[in-house]
Enzyme design. Structure first.
Site, PDB file in Angstrom:
ATOM      1  N   ASP A 192       0.920  -1.103   0.227  1.00 24.01           N
ATOM      2  CA  ASP A 192       0.379   0.468   0.386  1.00 24.01           C
ATOM      3  C   ASP A 192       0.810   1.435   0.504  1.00 24.01           C
ATOM      4  OD1 ASP A 192      -1.630  -1.741   0.704  1.00 24.01           O
ATOM      5  OD2 ASP A 192      -2.619  -1.323   2.351  1.00 24.01           O
ATOM      6  N   GLU A 422       4.138  -8.061  12.017  1.00 24.44           N
ATOM      7  CA  GLU A 422       3.542  -7.270  10.745  1.00 24.44           C
ATOM      8  C   GLU A 422       5.108  -7.357   9.753  1.00 24.44           C
ATOM      9  OE1 GLU A 422       0.815  -4.507  10.768  1.00 24.44           O
ATOM     10  OE2 GLU A 422       0.147  -5.007   8.388  1.00 24.44           O
TER      11      GLU A 422
END
Ligand code: 2M8
Length: 458
Positions: A192, A422
Protein backbone atom coordinates in the site's frame (compact mmCIF):
# COMPACT_ATOMS: atom_id res chain seq x y z
CA UNK A 1 -5.42 -28.16 20.27
CA UNK A 2 -6.94 -31.49 19.47
CA UNK A 3 -5.20 -33.92 17.17
CA UNK A 4 -6.91 -33.91 13.77
CA UNK A 5 -7.42 -36.74 11.32
CA UNK A 6 -6.04 -34.83 8.36
CA UNK A 7 -2.37 -34.48 9.11
CA UNK A 8 -2.46 -33.43 12.74
CA UNK A 9 -0.74 -30.52 14.39
CA UNK A 10 2.46 -32.09 15.63
CA UNK A 11 5.68 -30.45 14.44
CA UNK A 12 7.32 -32.47 11.66
CA UNK A 13 10.02 -34.85 12.89
CA UNK A 14 12.85 -33.16 10.98
CA UNK A 15 12.67 -29.99 13.12
CA UNK A 16 15.17 -29.14 15.87
CA UNK A 17 13.77 -28.43 19.36
CA UNK A 18 13.95 -24.68 18.74
CA UNK A 19 12.22 -25.03 15.39
CA UNK A 20 9.54 -27.25 16.94
CA UNK A 21 8.90 -24.52 19.55
CA UNK A 22 8.60 -21.95 16.76
CA UNK A 23 6.22 -24.26 14.92
CA UNK A 24 4.00 -24.63 17.99
CA UNK A 25 3.93 -20.93 18.59
CA UNK A 26 3.13 -20.22 14.92
CA UNK A 27 0.30 -22.77 15.00
CA UNK A 28 -1.00 -21.19 18.23
CA UNK A 29 -0.92 -17.76 16.58
CA UNK A 30 -3.06 -18.98 13.70
CA UNK A 31 -5.37 -20.72 16.13
CA UNK A 32 -5.71 -17.47 18.11
CA UNK A 33 -6.75 -15.59 14.97
CA UNK A 34 -9.15 -18.29 13.76
CA UNK A 35 -12.79 -17.16 13.86
CA UNK A 36 -14.38 -20.55 13.18
CA UNK A 37 -14.68 -19.78 9.49
CA UNK A 38 -11.51 -17.95 8.52
CA UNK A 39 -8.42 -16.34 10.03
CA UNK A 40 -8.07 -12.60 10.66
CA UNK A 41 -4.67 -11.07 9.83
CA UNK A 42 -4.64 -9.51 13.31
CA UNK A 43 -7.36 -9.51 15.94
CA UNK A 44 -6.85 -5.81 16.68
CA UNK A 45 -5.60 -4.10 13.51
CA UNK A 46 -7.37 -6.17 10.83
CA UNK A 47 -10.42 -7.93 12.33
CA UNK A 48 -11.90 -9.23 9.03
CA UNK A 49 -10.81 -11.58 6.24
CA UNK A 50 -8.27 -10.13 3.79
CA UNK A 51 -7.86 -11.65 0.36
CA UNK A 52 -4.14 -12.26 -0.12
CA UNK A 53 -3.62 -12.70 3.61
CA UNK A 54 -6.16 -15.49 3.52
CA UNK A 55 -4.32 -17.20 0.68
CA UNK A 56 -1.01 -17.02 2.57
CA UNK A 57 -2.70 -18.07 5.79
CA UNK A 58 -4.24 -21.11 4.13
CA UNK A 59 -0.75 -22.14 3.00
CA UNK A 60 0.19 -22.23 6.69
CA UNK A 61 -2.96 -24.17 7.56
CA UNK A 62 -2.10 -26.63 4.77
CA UNK A 63 1.06 -27.44 6.68
CA UNK A 64 -0.71 -27.85 10.03
CA UNK A 65 -4.28 -28.86 9.39
CA UNK A 66 -5.35 -29.10 5.72
CA UNK A 67 -9.09 -29.14 6.50
CA UNK A 68 -8.73 -25.62 7.89
CA UNK A 69 -6.94 -24.49 4.74
CA UNK A 70 -9.94 -25.63 2.76
CA UNK A 71 -12.43 -23.95 5.11
CA UNK A 72 -10.41 -20.72 4.96
CA UNK A 73 -10.41 -20.72 1.16
CA UNK A 74 -14.05 -21.74 0.88
CA UNK A 75 -14.96 -18.78 3.09
CA UNK A 76 -12.83 -16.50 0.95
CA UNK A 77 -14.35 -17.71 -2.31
CA UNK A 78 -17.85 -17.20 -0.90
CA UNK A 79 -17.14 -13.47 -1.09
CA UNK A 80 -16.56 -13.53 -4.85
CA UNK A 81 -18.59 -11.03 -6.87
CA UNK A 82 -20.75 -12.04 -9.84
CA UNK A 83 -18.22 -10.35 -12.15
CA UNK A 84 -15.51 -12.69 -10.83
CA UNK A 85 -13.61 -10.25 -8.64
CA UNK A 86 -12.32 -11.48 -5.30
CA UNK A 87 -12.68 -8.51 -2.99
CA UNK A 88 -9.75 -7.44 -0.89
CA UNK A 89 -11.72 -7.55 2.38
CA UNK A 90 -14.63 -9.75 3.37
CA UNK A 91 -16.27 -8.26 6.44
CA UNK A 92 -17.39 -10.23 9.45
CA UNK A 93 -20.89 -8.87 10.18
CA UNK A 94 -20.39 -9.65 13.87
CA UNK A 95 -17.55 -7.10 14.12
CA UNK A 96 -18.68 -3.50 14.82
CA UNK A 97 -18.44 -1.04 11.90
CA UNK A 98 -15.99 1.18 13.79
CA UNK A 99 -13.47 -1.63 14.38
CA UNK A 100 -11.90 -0.99 10.97
CA UNK A 101 -11.99 1.89 8.55
CA UNK A 102 -13.11 1.80 5.76
CA UNK A 103 -15.76 -0.69 6.87
CA UNK A 104 -18.78 -2.24 5.12
CA UNK A 105 -20.82 1.00 5.18
CA UNK A 106 -18.10 2.77 3.19
CA UNK A 107 -17.83 0.12 0.46
CA UNK A 108 -21.59 -0.50 0.15
CA UNK A 109 -21.09 -3.79 -1.71
CA UNK A 110 -24.63 -4.84 -0.79
CA UNK A 111 -25.98 -2.05 -3.00
CA UNK A 112 -24.07 -3.31 -6.03
CA UNK A 113 -25.81 -5.76 -8.40
CA UNK A 114 -22.68 -7.93 -8.55
CA UNK A 115 -22.03 -7.85 -4.79
CA UNK A 116 -22.17 -11.16 -2.86
CA UNK A 117 -24.37 -11.95 0.14
CA UNK A 118 -21.60 -11.10 2.59
CA UNK A 119 -20.41 -7.45 2.83
CA UNK A 120 -17.07 -6.84 1.15
CA UNK A 121 -14.84 -4.12 -0.24
CA UNK A 122 -14.79 -3.53 -4.01
CA UNK A 123 -11.02 -3.53 -4.52
CA UNK A 124 -8.81 -6.53 -5.22
CA UNK A 125 -5.41 -7.79 -4.03
CA UNK A 126 -2.59 -9.80 -5.64
CA UNK A 127 -3.93 -13.15 -6.92
CA UNK A 128 -2.03 -15.65 -4.75
CA UNK A 129 -5.16 -17.77 -4.51
CA UNK A 130 -4.50 -20.41 -7.16
CA UNK A 131 -1.20 -21.18 -5.46
CA UNK A 132 -3.01 -21.47 -2.14
CA UNK A 133 -5.69 -23.81 -3.55
CA UNK A 134 -3.00 -25.93 -5.19
CA UNK A 135 -1.16 -26.16 -1.84
CA UNK A 136 -4.37 -27.24 -0.08
CA UNK A 137 -5.11 -29.90 -2.70
CA UNK A 138 -1.52 -31.14 -2.64
CA UNK A 139 -1.57 -31.33 1.17
CA UNK A 140 -4.68 -33.53 1.04
CA UNK A 141 -3.18 -35.74 -1.67
CA UNK A 142 0.01 -36.10 0.37
CA UNK A 143 -2.00 -37.11 3.43
CA UNK A 144 -3.56 -39.91 1.39
CA UNK A 145 -6.43 -42.17 2.35
CA UNK A 146 -9.85 -40.52 2.44
CA UNK A 147 -8.17 -37.12 2.25
CA UNK A 148 -7.27 -37.73 -1.39
CA UNK A 149 -10.84 -37.55 -2.64
CA UNK A 150 -11.67 -34.72 -0.24
CA UNK A 151 -8.75 -32.77 -1.68
CA UNK A 152 -9.76 -33.45 -5.28
CA UNK A 153 -13.39 -32.49 -4.56
CA UNK A 154 -12.19 -29.25 -3.03
CA UNK A 155 -10.02 -28.63 -6.10
CA UNK A 156 -12.96 -29.29 -8.42
CA UNK A 157 -15.21 -26.93 -6.48
CA UNK A 158 -12.58 -24.16 -6.36
CA UNK A 159 -11.37 -24.40 -9.96
CA UNK A 160 -14.33 -22.60 -11.64
CA UNK A 161 -14.12 -19.84 -9.00
CA UNK A 162 -10.44 -19.33 -9.73
CA UNK A 163 -11.18 -19.40 -13.44
CA UNK A 164 -13.76 -16.61 -13.03
CA UNK A 165 -11.33 -14.63 -10.86
CA UNK A 166 -8.53 -14.83 -13.43
CA UNK A 167 -10.97 -14.03 -16.22
CA UNK A 168 -12.01 -10.90 -14.32
CA UNK A 169 -8.36 -9.87 -14.06
CA UNK A 170 -7.48 -10.57 -17.70
CA UNK A 171 -10.63 -9.07 -19.19
CA UNK A 172 -11.80 -6.29 -16.88
CA UNK A 173 -8.46 -5.18 -15.51
CA UNK A 174 -6.53 -4.98 -18.75
CA UNK A 175 -7.31 -1.28 -18.70
CA UNK A 176 -4.64 -0.26 -21.23
CA UNK A 177 -5.22 -3.23 -23.58
CA UNK A 178 -1.57 -4.23 -23.20
CA UNK A 179 -2.17 -7.69 -21.72
CA UNK A 180 -1.30 -6.53 -18.19
CA UNK A 181 -3.53 -6.29 -15.14
CA UNK A 182 -3.91 -2.76 -13.79
CA UNK A 183 -4.39 -1.84 -10.14
CA UNK A 184 -6.70 1.06 -9.39
CA UNK A 185 -5.63 1.76 -5.83
CA UNK A 186 -2.41 1.32 -3.82
CA UNK A 187 -4.35 -1.11 -1.58
CA UNK A 188 -4.79 -3.36 -4.61
CA UNK A 189 -1.04 -3.78 -4.94
CA UNK A 190 -0.75 -5.24 -1.43
CA UNK A 191 2.23 -2.92 -0.90
CA UNK A 192 0.00 0.00 0.00
CA UNK A 193 2.48 2.61 1.10
CA UNK A 194 5.29 1.75 -1.30
CA UNK A 195 7.31 4.75 -2.56
CA UNK A 196 6.51 3.50 -6.07
CA UNK A 197 3.09 5.10 -5.62
CA UNK A 198 4.38 8.52 -4.54
CA UNK A 199 4.25 10.06 -8.02
CA UNK A 200 0.73 8.96 -9.00
CA UNK A 201 -0.53 9.69 -5.47
CA UNK A 202 0.84 13.24 -5.61
CA UNK A 203 -1.65 13.97 -8.42
CA UNK A 204 -4.73 12.66 -6.55
CA UNK A 205 -7.28 15.32 -5.56
CA UNK A 206 -7.69 14.72 -1.85
CA UNK A 207 -10.49 17.27 -1.58
CA UNK A 208 -12.83 14.62 -2.98
CA UNK A 209 -12.26 12.44 0.11
CA UNK A 210 -15.29 12.15 2.38
CA UNK A 211 -14.70 13.02 6.06
CA UNK A 212 -13.30 10.06 7.95
CA UNK A 213 -11.58 8.95 11.13
CA UNK A 214 -8.53 6.73 10.85
CA UNK A 215 -8.66 3.57 12.93
CA UNK A 216 -5.31 2.06 11.96
CA UNK A 217 -3.25 4.34 14.20
CA UNK A 218 -5.25 3.28 17.27
CA UNK A 219 -3.22 0.07 17.48
CA UNK A 220 0.09 0.83 15.76
CA UNK A 221 2.40 3.86 16.16
CA UNK A 222 1.81 6.60 13.55
CA UNK A 223 5.50 6.47 12.54
CA UNK A 224 4.96 2.87 11.38
CA UNK A 225 1.84 3.69 9.34
CA UNK A 226 1.06 5.83 6.25
CA UNK A 227 0.87 9.60 6.74
CA UNK A 228 -2.52 11.38 7.00
CA UNK A 229 -1.88 12.88 3.59
CA UNK A 230 -1.45 9.46 2.00
CA UNK A 231 -4.51 8.19 3.84
CA UNK A 232 -6.65 11.02 2.46
CA UNK A 233 -5.59 10.01 -1.06
CA UNK A 234 -6.45 6.35 -0.33
CA UNK A 235 -9.93 7.32 0.82
CA UNK A 236 -10.52 9.69 -2.12
CA UNK A 237 -9.49 7.01 -4.63
CA UNK A 238 -11.62 4.30 -3.03
CA UNK A 239 -14.65 6.62 -2.86
CA UNK A 240 -14.25 7.56 -6.54
CA UNK A 241 -14.14 3.90 -7.64
CA UNK A 242 -17.17 3.12 -5.46
CA UNK A 243 -19.11 6.13 -6.72
CA UNK A 244 -18.42 5.01 -10.29
CA UNK A 245 -20.16 1.72 -9.47
CA UNK A 246 -16.84 -0.22 -9.37
CA UNK A 247 -17.09 -0.02 -13.14
CA UNK A 248 -13.87 -1.17 -14.76
CA UNK A 249 -14.90 -0.05 -18.25
CA UNK A 250 -14.38 3.54 -17.09
CA UNK A 251 -11.38 2.72 -14.89
CA UNK A 252 -9.07 4.61 -17.23
CA UNK A 253 -10.60 7.83 -15.89
CA UNK A 254 -9.65 7.11 -12.28
CA UNK A 255 -6.73 9.00 -10.79
CA UNK A 256 -4.65 5.91 -10.08
CA UNK A 257 -4.17 3.31 -12.84
CA UNK A 258 -0.91 1.40 -12.63
CA UNK A 259 0.56 -1.83 -14.03
CA UNK A 260 2.79 -3.34 -11.42
CA UNK A 261 5.31 -6.21 -11.67
CA UNK A 262 4.29 -7.89 -8.41
CA UNK A 263 0.61 -8.29 -9.30
CA UNK A 264 1.39 -9.43 -12.84
CA UNK A 265 4.17 -11.81 -11.81
CA UNK A 266 1.94 -13.31 -9.13
CA UNK A 267 -0.80 -13.78 -11.74
CA UNK A 268 1.68 -15.44 -14.09
CA UNK A 269 2.61 -17.83 -11.26
CA UNK A 270 -1.09 -18.33 -10.47
CA UNK A 271 -1.82 -19.32 -14.07
CA UNK A 272 0.95 -21.90 -13.90
CA UNK A 273 -0.53 -23.17 -10.61
CA UNK A 274 -3.95 -23.41 -12.28
CA UNK A 275 -2.39 -25.43 -15.08
CA UNK A 276 -0.98 -27.83 -12.48
CA UNK A 277 -4.25 -27.95 -10.60
CA UNK A 278 -6.10 -28.66 -13.85
CA UNK A 279 -3.67 -31.53 -14.48
CA UNK A 280 -4.45 -33.05 -11.06
CA UNK A 281 -8.16 -32.74 -11.78
CA UNK A 282 -8.00 -34.26 -15.26
CA UNK A 283 -8.75 -30.93 -16.98
CA UNK A 284 -6.80 -29.49 -19.90
CA UNK A 285 -4.46 -26.88 -18.42
CA UNK A 286 -3.06 -25.58 -21.71
CA UNK A 287 -5.08 -22.32 -21.68
CA UNK A 288 -3.46 -21.43 -18.34
CA UNK A 289 0.04 -22.06 -19.62
CA UNK A 290 -0.80 -19.89 -22.60
CA UNK A 291 -2.12 -17.11 -20.35
CA UNK A 292 1.13 -17.27 -18.36
CA UNK A 293 3.17 -17.04 -21.57
CA UNK A 294 1.16 -14.00 -22.64
CA UNK A 295 1.85 -12.33 -19.31
CA UNK A 296 5.53 -13.09 -19.76
CA UNK A 297 5.49 -11.33 -23.13
CA UNK A 298 3.46 -8.36 -21.91
CA UNK A 299 5.63 -7.80 -18.84
CA UNK A 300 8.76 -7.98 -20.90
CA UNK A 301 7.40 -5.51 -23.46
CA UNK A 302 6.00 -2.96 -21.00
CA UNK A 303 7.61 -3.34 -17.58
CA UNK A 304 11.22 -4.42 -18.11
CA UNK A 305 13.70 -1.58 -17.74
CA UNK A 306 16.92 -2.59 -19.53
CA UNK A 307 18.82 0.34 -18.10
CA UNK A 308 18.11 -0.57 -14.47
CA UNK A 309 18.08 -4.32 -15.06
CA UNK A 310 14.83 -4.70 -13.10
CA UNK A 311 11.12 -4.51 -13.81
CA UNK A 312 9.30 -1.28 -12.97
CA UNK A 313 5.69 -0.24 -12.54
CA UNK A 314 4.09 1.90 -15.20
CA UNK A 315 1.63 4.72 -14.62
CA UNK A 316 -0.99 3.96 -17.27
CA UNK A 317 -2.41 7.49 -17.16
CA UNK A 318 0.86 9.15 -18.09
CA UNK A 319 2.74 6.22 -19.62
CA UNK A 320 5.65 7.01 -17.31
CA UNK A 321 7.70 4.31 -15.56
CA UNK A 322 7.67 4.45 -11.74
CA UNK A 323 11.22 3.70 -10.82
CA UNK A 324 11.58 3.76 -7.01
CA UNK A 325 13.83 0.83 -6.12
CA UNK A 326 11.61 -1.66 -4.32
CA UNK A 327 11.41 -5.43 -4.24
CA UNK A 328 8.42 -5.51 -6.61
CA UNK A 329 10.86 -5.05 -9.51
CA UNK A 330 12.47 -8.37 -8.58
CA UNK A 331 9.32 -10.48 -8.41
CA UNK A 332 9.29 -11.35 -12.12
CA UNK A 333 11.82 -13.93 -10.93
CA UNK A 334 8.63 -15.99 -10.64
CA UNK A 335 8.58 -16.06 -14.46
CA UNK A 336 10.24 -19.31 -15.61
CA UNK A 337 10.83 -17.98 -19.16
CA UNK A 338 13.16 -15.08 -18.37
CA UNK A 339 16.17 -14.93 -20.66
CA UNK A 340 19.42 -15.71 -18.90
CA UNK A 341 20.78 -12.13 -19.03
CA UNK A 342 17.56 -10.67 -17.58
CA UNK A 343 17.34 -13.35 -14.90
CA UNK A 344 20.98 -12.80 -13.93
CA UNK A 345 20.51 -9.04 -13.60
CA UNK A 346 17.47 -9.54 -11.37
CA UNK A 347 19.41 -12.02 -9.26
CA UNK A 348 22.38 -9.65 -9.04
CA UNK A 349 20.12 -6.87 -7.81
CA UNK A 350 18.48 -9.20 -5.30
CA UNK A 351 21.89 -10.18 -3.94
CA UNK A 352 23.20 -6.59 -4.02
CA UNK A 353 23.86 -4.37 -0.96
CA UNK A 354 20.49 -2.68 -1.52
CA UNK A 355 18.62 -5.89 -0.73
CA UNK A 356 20.05 -9.23 0.46
CA UNK A 357 23.66 -8.15 0.55
CA UNK A 358 23.32 -5.08 2.77
CA UNK A 359 20.56 -5.68 5.28
CA UNK A 360 21.23 -7.70 8.41
CA UNK A 361 17.57 -8.80 8.33
CA UNK A 362 16.62 -8.90 4.64
CA UNK A 363 14.77 -8.46 2.33
CA UNK A 364 13.91 -4.75 2.78
CA UNK A 365 10.79 -3.70 0.89
CA UNK A 366 12.62 -0.61 -0.41
CA UNK A 367 16.32 -0.81 -1.28
CA UNK A 368 18.62 0.39 1.51
CA UNK A 369 20.37 2.63 -1.00
CA UNK A 370 17.14 4.28 -2.23
CA UNK A 371 16.41 7.86 -1.14
CA UNK A 372 12.89 6.81 -0.04
CA UNK A 373 14.09 4.00 2.27
CA UNK A 374 12.44 4.32 5.70
CA UNK A 375 13.34 1.47 8.04
CA UNK A 376 10.18 1.57 10.14
CA UNK A 377 7.34 2.84 8.01
CA UNK A 378 4.89 0.35 6.53
CA UNK A 379 6.02 -0.88 3.09
CA UNK A 380 8.69 1.82 2.72
CA UNK A 381 11.63 -0.20 3.97
CA UNK A 382 10.68 -2.90 6.51
CA UNK A 383 11.09 -6.60 5.78
CA UNK A 384 7.88 -8.61 5.43
CA UNK A 385 7.43 -12.36 5.66
CA UNK A 386 4.98 -12.44 2.72
CA UNK A 387 7.35 -10.78 0.29
CA UNK A 388 10.28 -12.85 1.58
CA UNK A 389 8.18 -15.92 0.85
CA UNK A 390 7.42 -14.75 -2.70
CA UNK A 391 11.04 -13.75 -3.32
CA UNK A 392 12.24 -17.15 -2.07
CA UNK A 393 9.86 -18.77 -4.53
CA UNK A 394 11.19 -16.50 -7.28
CA UNK A 395 14.78 -17.41 -6.42
CA UNK A 396 13.85 -21.10 -6.59
CA UNK A 397 12.14 -20.61 -9.95
CA UNK A 398 15.36 -18.97 -11.13
CA UNK A 399 17.32 -22.03 -9.97
CA UNK A 400 18.97 -20.29 -7.01
CA UNK A 401 18.05 -22.41 -4.03
CA UNK A 402 21.01 -20.86 -2.17
CA UNK A 403 19.37 -17.42 -2.33
CA UNK A 404 15.96 -18.90 -1.53
CA UNK A 405 17.46 -20.52 1.54
CA UNK A 406 19.02 -17.23 2.69
CA UNK A 407 15.71 -15.41 2.29
CA UNK A 408 13.72 -18.06 4.14
CA UNK A 409 16.32 -18.27 6.91
CA UNK A 410 16.24 -14.48 7.28
CA UNK A 411 12.46 -14.67 7.68
CA UNK A 412 12.61 -17.44 10.25
CA UNK A 413 15.35 -15.60 12.20
CA UNK A 414 13.15 -12.52 12.31
CA UNK A 415 10.10 -14.28 13.74
CA UNK A 416 12.25 -16.30 16.14
CA UNK A 417 13.76 -13.06 17.46
CA UNK A 418 10.86 -10.62 17.41
CA UNK A 419 7.75 -12.80 17.27
CA UNK A 420 5.10 -12.97 14.54
CA UNK A 421 5.00 -9.26 13.93
CA UNK A 422 3.51 -7.66 10.84
CA UNK A 423 6.86 -6.29 9.60
CA UNK A 424 10.43 -5.85 10.79
CA UNK A 425 13.21 -3.30 10.79
CA UNK A 426 15.70 -4.71 8.25
CA UNK A 427 18.65 -3.15 10.06
CA UNK A 428 18.14 -4.38 13.62
CA UNK A 429 15.35 -6.97 13.29
CA UNK A 430 12.94 -5.11 15.62
CA UNK A 431 9.29 -6.11 15.25
CA UNK A 432 6.89 -3.46 13.89
CA UNK A 433 3.19 -3.03 13.18
CA UNK A 434 0.62 -5.52 14.48
CA UNK A 435 1.48 -8.33 16.90
CA UNK A 436 0.43 -11.99 16.42
CA UNK A 437 0.19 -11.39 12.70
CA UNK A 438 -1.21 -14.35 10.81
CA UNK A 439 0.76 -14.47 7.56
CA UNK A 440 4.06 -14.17 9.44
CA UNK A 441 3.06 -17.29 11.39
CA UNK A 442 1.53 -19.12 8.41
CA UNK A 443 4.44 -18.73 6.02
CA UNK A 444 6.92 -19.61 8.77
CA UNK A 445 4.99 -22.86 9.17
CA UNK A 446 5.35 -23.48 5.45
CA UNK A 447 9.11 -22.85 5.57
CA UNK A 448 9.46 -25.12 8.61
CA UNK A 449 7.33 -27.87 7.07
CA UNK A 450 9.04 -27.74 3.69
CA UNK A 451 12.55 -26.41 4.07
CA UNK A 452 13.00 -24.19 0.99
CA UNK A 453 13.09 -26.72 -1.81
CA UNK A 454 9.59 -27.67 -0.79
CA UNK A 455 8.22 -24.30 -1.88
CA UNK A 456 8.71 -25.84 -5.33
CA UNK A 457 6.38 -28.65 -4.50
CA UNK A 458 3.14 -26.72 -5.04
C1 2M8 B 1 -2.47 -3.73 4.80
O1 2M8 B 1 -3.54 -3.08 4.10
C2 2M8 B 1 -4.75 -2.66 4.73
C3 2M8 B 1 -5.68 -2.19 3.62
O2 2M8 B 1 -5.99 -3.28 2.80
C4 2M8 B 1 -4.58 -1.55 5.75
O3 2M8 B 1 -3.49 -0.99 5.88
O4 2M8 B 1 -5.57 -1.24 6.43
C5 2M8 B 1 -1.47 -4.22 3.71
O5 2M8 B 1 -0.26 -4.62 4.31
C6 2M8 B 1 -2.08 -5.35 2.91
O6 2M8 B 1 -1.15 -5.89 2.02
C7 2M8 B 1 -2.62 -6.44 3.83
O7 2M8 B 1 -3.31 -7.39 3.06
C8 2M8 B 1 -3.55 -5.87 4.91
C9 2M8 B 1 -3.97 -6.90 5.96
O8 2M8 B 1 -2.83 -7.55 6.46
O9 2M8 B 1 -2.93 -4.78 5.60
Amino acid sequence: MAQQHDGGQQPPGHLSDAQARLWRSAAATLQGNWTGRSTVPSGTQYPHQWSWDSAFISIGWSAVQPSRARTELEALLAGQWADGRLPHIQFNPAVPEEAYFPGPAFWASKDHPDGPAVPTSGLIQPPVHARAVLAAVTAALDTGGAQRQIGLDFGLASYPRLLAWHRYLHERRDVAGDGLVAVLHPWESGLDNSPVWDTPLAAVSRDAAPAFTRRDTAHVGAAERPTDRDYAAYVALAAAYRDGGYDDTTAGRLEFVVADPLVNAVLLDAELCLARLAGLLGIDGTPHTRAAEQLHEAMLATLYDPERGVYVSRDLRTGQPLTAATLTGLLPLLDPWLTEPIRDRLLDRLASPGFLGGARFPVPSTALDAAEFDRRRYWRGPTWISTNWLLALGALTAGRSDLAERIATAGLDLVAGAGFREYFDPLDGAGLGAHEFSWSAALSLDWLAHPVAAAERA
